[in-house]
Design an enzyme around this catalytic site. Structure first.
Site, short mmCIF file in Angstrom:
data_model
loop_
_atom_site.label_atom_id
_atom_site.label_comp_id
_atom_site.label_asym_id
_atom_site.label_seq_id
_atom_site.Cartn_x
_atom_site.Cartn_y
_atom_site.Cartn_z
N ASP A 81 -52.30 52.60 39.54
CA ASP A 81 -51.67 53.58 38.63
C ASP A 81 -50.12 53.60 39.47
OD1 ASP A 81 -52.82 56.09 36.59
OD2 ASP A 81 -50.87 56.03 36.93
N ASN A 110 -57.96 50.16 32.13
CA ASN A 110 -57.75 51.44 31.80
C ASN A 110 -56.31 51.85 31.27
OD1 ASN A 110 -59.46 54.04 30.47
ND2 ASN A 110 -57.78 54.14 32.70
N TYR A 168 -49.94 50.83 18.39
CA TYR A 168 -51.16 51.66 19.67
C TYR A 168 -52.34 50.92 19.27
CZ TYR A 168 -54.69 54.38 22.43
OH TYR A 168 -55.20 55.25 22.62
N THR A 204 -58.03 64.75 27.86
CA THR A 204 -56.72 64.35 29.11
C THR A 204 -55.37 64.27 28.46
OG1 THR A 204 -56.00 61.75 27.70
CG2 THR A 204 -57.97 62.94 29.40
P1 NAI Z 1 -54.03 59.51 30.59
O1 NAI Z 1 -52.56 59.96 30.53
O2 NAI Z 1 -54.60 60.55 31.62
O3 NAI Z 1 -54.02 57.79 31.50
C1 NAI Z 1 -53.17 57.17 31.49
C2 NAI Z 1 -52.83 56.33 33.10
O4 NAI Z 1 -52.26 55.52 32.89
C3 NAI Z 1 -51.56 57.40 33.26
O5 NAI Z 1 -52.53 57.78 35.26
C4 NAI Z 1 -50.43 56.87 34.01
O6 NAI Z 1 -49.95 56.19 35.18
C5 NAI Z 1 -51.56 55.10 33.93
N1 NAI Z 1 -50.28 53.87 33.13
C6 NAI Z 1 -49.46 53.94 31.67
N2 NAI Z 1 -49.05 52.99 32.04
C7 NAI Z 1 -48.93 52.35 33.08
C8 NAI Z 1 -49.04 51.20 33.45
N3 NAI Z 1 -47.77 50.34 33.15
N4 NAI Z 1 -49.33 50.35 35.19
C9 NAI Z 1 -50.58 51.20 35.88
N5 NAI Z 1 -50.20 52.54 35.03
C10 NAI Z 1 -49.88 53.03 33.89
O7 NAI Z 1 -54.47 58.99 29.55
P2 NAI Z 1 -56.56 58.30 29.38
O8 NAI Z 1 -56.44 59.65 27.68
O9 NAI Z 1 -57.14 59.08 30.57
O10 NAI Z 1 -56.34 56.80 29.00
C11 NAI Z 1 -56.88 56.03 30.06
C12 NAI Z 1 -56.68 54.87 28.62
O11 NAI Z 1 -57.89 55.33 27.53
C13 NAI Z 1 -55.50 54.19 28.10
O12 NAI Z 1 -55.96 53.30 27.40
C14 NAI Z 1 -55.92 54.81 26.23
O13 NAI Z 1 -54.84 54.51 25.57
C15 NAI Z 1 -57.46 55.20 25.99
N6 NAI Z 1 -57.87 56.19 24.99
C16 NAI Z 1 -57.59 57.40 25.88
C17 NAI Z 1 -58.42 58.19 24.40
C18 NAI Z 1 -57.72 59.75 24.83
O14 NAI Z 1 -58.71 60.36 23.78
N7 NAI Z 1 -57.53 60.38 25.70
C19 NAI Z 1 -58.98 57.82 22.94
C20 NAI Z 1 -59.23 56.20 23.12
C21 NAI Z 1 -58.23 55.68 23.70
#
Ligand code: NAI
Length: 260
Positions: free
Chosen positions: A38, A91, A167, A202
């Site tokens: 991360d 992810n 997005y 999240t």
């Molecule tokens: P989150 O914000 O809890 O987790 C995302 C993580 O990615 C964070 O820990 C962040 O530090 C890390 N991150 C961000 N940019 C980064 C980078 N450049 N390099 C390394 N790490 C990085 O959000 P969530 O919901 O767990 O999201 C995970 C994935 O799921 C994302 O790709 C998001 O687009 C996708 N997603 C989420 C949905 C939701 O409803 N929460 C719905 C559909 C897709």
């Protein structure tokens, strides 16, 4: 009962966040040794602590998926720790509010916001896939063929969503990358799939829920948001041998959203 991922080595990006953390925990529960990567070192370390407390094995990796050098280091460190890479969950991702584009329609996005969104949510996935596939091919040449990659798409990779322009574009791109790599590496035993979450509880969705939570709930057939653990179960299955004939697929885990 044997674990679904016994003996496997896995890399999870965005492993400090909601879906990544739940998936790292589920992978470890199923027997995998997990490299938790991360941008936020503390968040990744907290996931690793949770895995360890549950009796699993994990290491913390820090880096930005938009940087080729960081991605290479993540892979190198995973191989140093575990010797090989069997599963990867690409992810890491950001939402519009994280690039100052909250509530903005297509013509209102700035170029900087658009570029950063594409860099993290699309190019980051490609950079990781490239490094992972190269590693898996090298293992194949050394006699241990195959691997499983899962990318995090979204329902936004399948339909348009207002005020989420770049997005949506990035997530459509992720599904394109997934299908293309699946075709290219099928013969090498490398399966490449995507999971498409609906609205999951999240940090990422806090902003959208604040602004239009009631509308989102009303539009979700199951009438509730999903839990990160409900995405994790799909990812574990896709990474496991139980999904041995599944590649190039995108599975919705969305409470019925896409069925409407
Ligand atoms: P989150 O914000 O809890 O987790 C995302 C993580 O990615 C964070 O820990 C962040 O530090 C890390 N991150 C961000 N940019 C980064 C980078 N450049 N390099 C390394 N790490 C990085 O959000 P969530 O919901 O767990 O999201 C995970 C994935 O799921 C994302 O790709 C998001 O687009 C996708 N997603 C989420 C949905 C939701 O409803 N929460 C719905 C559909 C897709």
């Amino acid at each position: 009962m044997p674990g679904m991922l016994d003996g496997k080595s896995a890399l999870v990006t965005g492993g400090g966040g909601g879906i990544g953390r739940a998936t790292a925990l589920a992978m470890a529960r199923e027997g995998a040794r997990v490299a938790v990567a991360d941008f936020m070192a503390d968040a990744a370390a907290e996931t690793v602590a949770m895995v360890n407390r549950a009796g699993g094995q994990a290491i913390t990796l820090t880096g930005d998926v938009t940087r080729q050098r960081d991605v290479k280091t993540m892979l190198d460190d995973t191989i140093v720790a575990y010797g090989r890479l069997d599963c990867a969950f690409n992810n890491a991702g950001i939402a519009p509010y994280q690039v100052d584009a909250s509530g903005k329609k297509t013509a209102e996005w700035s170029e900087e916001s658009f570029d950063r969104m594409i860099a993290v949510n699309l190019k980051g996935v490609w950079l990781c896939m490239r490094a992972e596939i190269r590693q898996m091919l090298a293992q194949g040449a050394a006699g241990q063929k195959g691997g499983a990659i899962v990318n995090t798409g979204s329902i936004a990779g399948l339909i348009g969503l207002v005020t989420s322009s770049a997005y949506v574009a990035a997530k459509h791109g992720v599904l394109g990358l997934t299908k293309t790599a699946a075709l290219e590496y099928a013969e090498d035993g490398i399966r490449v799939n995507a999971v498409c979450p609906g609205f999951i509880k999240t940090r990422m969705t806090e902003d959208a829920i604040r602004r239009r939570g009631e509308r989102i709930m009303a539009q979700t057939p199951m009438g509730r948001m999903g839990e990160p653990e409900e995405i994790a179960e799909m990812v574990v299955w896709l990474c496991s041998e139980r999904a041995s004939y599944v590649t190039g697929a995108a599975y919705n885990v969305d409470g019925g959203w896409m069925a409407v």
